[in-house]
Design a protein around this motif. Structure first.
Motif, PDB file in Angstrom:
ATOM      1  N   THR A  31      -0.265   4.044   1.097  1.00 44.44           N
ATOM      2  CA  THR A  31      -0.769   5.106   1.806  1.00 44.44           C
ATOM      3  C   THR A  31      -0.119   4.114   3.095  1.00 44.44           C
ATOM      4  O   THR A  31      -0.153   5.496   4.315  1.00 44.44           O
ATOM      5  CB  THR A  31      -1.977   4.714   2.028  1.00 44.44           C
ATOM      6  OG1 THR A  31      -2.512   3.844   2.303  1.00 44.44           O
ATOM      7  CG2 THR A  31      -2.990   5.946   0.764  1.00 44.44           C
ATOM      8  N   ASN A  32      -0.424   3.526   3.408  1.00 41.24           N
ATOM      9  CA  ASN A  32       0.844   3.065   5.245  1.00 41.24           C
ATOM     10  C   ASN A  32       1.629   2.043   5.013  1.00 41.24           C
ATOM     11  O   ASN A  32       2.049   1.760   6.257  1.00 41.24           O
ATOM     12  CB  ASN A  32      -0.937   2.264   6.134  1.00 41.24           C
ATOM     13  CG  ASN A  32      -1.160   1.042   5.205  1.00 41.24           C
ATOM     14  OD1 ASN A  32      -0.321   0.201   4.340  1.00 41.24           O
ATOM     15  ND2 ASN A  32      -2.263   0.797   5.236  1.00 41.24           N
TER      16      ASN A  32
ATOM     17  N   SER B  39       0.962  -0.983  -0.207  1.00 45.07           N
ATOM     18  CA  SER B  39       0.002   0.314   0.104  1.00 45.07           C
ATOM     19  C   SER B  39       1.107   1.414  -0.376  1.00 45.07           C
ATOM     20  O   SER B  39       1.944   1.306   0.763  1.00 45.07           O
ATOM     21  CB  SER B  39      -0.715   0.017   1.325  1.00 45.07           C
ATOM     22  OG  SER B  39      -1.606   1.023   1.609  1.00 45.07           O
TER      23      SER B  39
END
Length: 304
Positions: A235-236, A233
């Motif tokens: 985003t994380n 991911s």
């Protein structure tokens, strides 16, 4: 692993990648990545706040470029031999990398996606994926990296591409690893620990059919039979295994282990026998196949 998802990176991540770069000039000298190989053996890690150490003496060493066809696309690697250690005469290995993609950052710098390989003079070829930002001054900082293993034992890491705010990459897999795709145990180290301390066998992780690497299923460093594919991911920074790619011909030719012949027979008669090398078999499809393999071959070496 280090993850640093800055606004700059997130903006670049909007671009979809699908093939290797055809770059003919080095992004950096291969020995600029020696910090990574040293950290692997020292356990000290890499300091993301400091630029990579491009040792002036090491960067004088010659660089060799190797270009080959990678499934229809040109790929180039840059490598440089390590200097001989006076205390340990003989070949000292090399640092090497391939540039997957690079982008100008707008401030005179360049961001590169790199597939690295390290050798210290032995048989091991250890892999690493990294994103490195080279500033206009020439100083280069590691933004993210993911260690891989040794050759077919989770090595030969490769970027695949980006989609839906995810970065996809793969690592090589043996038949044993393909049949235990969620397992990340270092079985070579596990075997050594069990030889030194037989009592440690009680801590052996659960495997498909209770079958063990080497003794039951092929797991040697030269036993490549496909890849495990991961999605990270953006985003994380969390990575998860999403499926496998199968090299059907290589899989069927592996012979190490008491159960491997039975597995090969099942594989040869299955829907996967004619699968294309580049096809992704998602985990939801592969998981039922694993149960079928266990049912077909459990009598070959029943659970104790």
């Amino acid at each position: 692993m280090r993850t640093l998802l800055s606004p700059l990176l997130l903006a670049i991540f909007g671009i979809s990648l699908s093939s290797h770069s055809s770059a003919q000039e080095p992004f950096l000298h291969p020995h600029c990545f020696a910090d990574f190989s040293k950290s692997m053996f020292s356990g000290e890690g890499v300091n993301a706040e400091k630029p990579l150490n491009c040792d002036p003496e090491l960067t004088k060493l010659p660089v060799e470029a190797h270009t080959w066809d990678n499934q229809g696309e040109q790929q180039t690697s840059f490598s440089s031999d390590n200097p001989e250690d006076p205390e340990y005469p003989g070949y000292a290995g090399f640092n090497s990398y391939s540039l997957f993609r690079s982008f100008e950052t707008g401030d005179g710098g360049e961001l590169a996606f790199l597939e690295l390989m390290f050798n210290t003079g032995g048989s091991g070829h250890f892999g690493l994926l990294a994103m490195v930002n080279k500033e206009a001054s020439g100083a280069a900082y590691p933004l993210w990296w993911q260690w891989a293993g040794d050759r077919c034992n989770d090595g030969y890491p490769s970027f695949i591409g980006m989609a839906n705010e995810q970065l996809f990459y793969s690592v090589a897999a043996t038949p044993f690893r393909l049949l235990n795709p969620l397992d990340d145990t270092d079985w070579r180290m596990q075997s050594m620990l069990e030889m030194l301390n037989p009592a440690a066998t009680g801590n052996t992780p659960t495997t498909l059919g209770g079958w063990q690497p080497y003794d039951d299923l092929s797991n040697c460093a030269a036993c490549c039979a496909g890849e495990r594919v991961y999605a990270m991911s953006l985003t994380n920074g969390f990575s998860r295994m999403v499926g496998v790619k199968l090299d059907a011909e290589a899989f069927k030719q592996e012979t190490q282990g008491e159960v491997q012949a039975c597995v090969n027979q099942w594989f040869s008669q299955s829907e996967f026998a004619a699968i294309e090398r580049s096809a992704l078999v998602d985990f939801e499809t592969w998981q039922p196949a694993l149960k079928q393999i266990q049912n077909a071959c459990i009598q070959q070496k029943p659970l104790k």
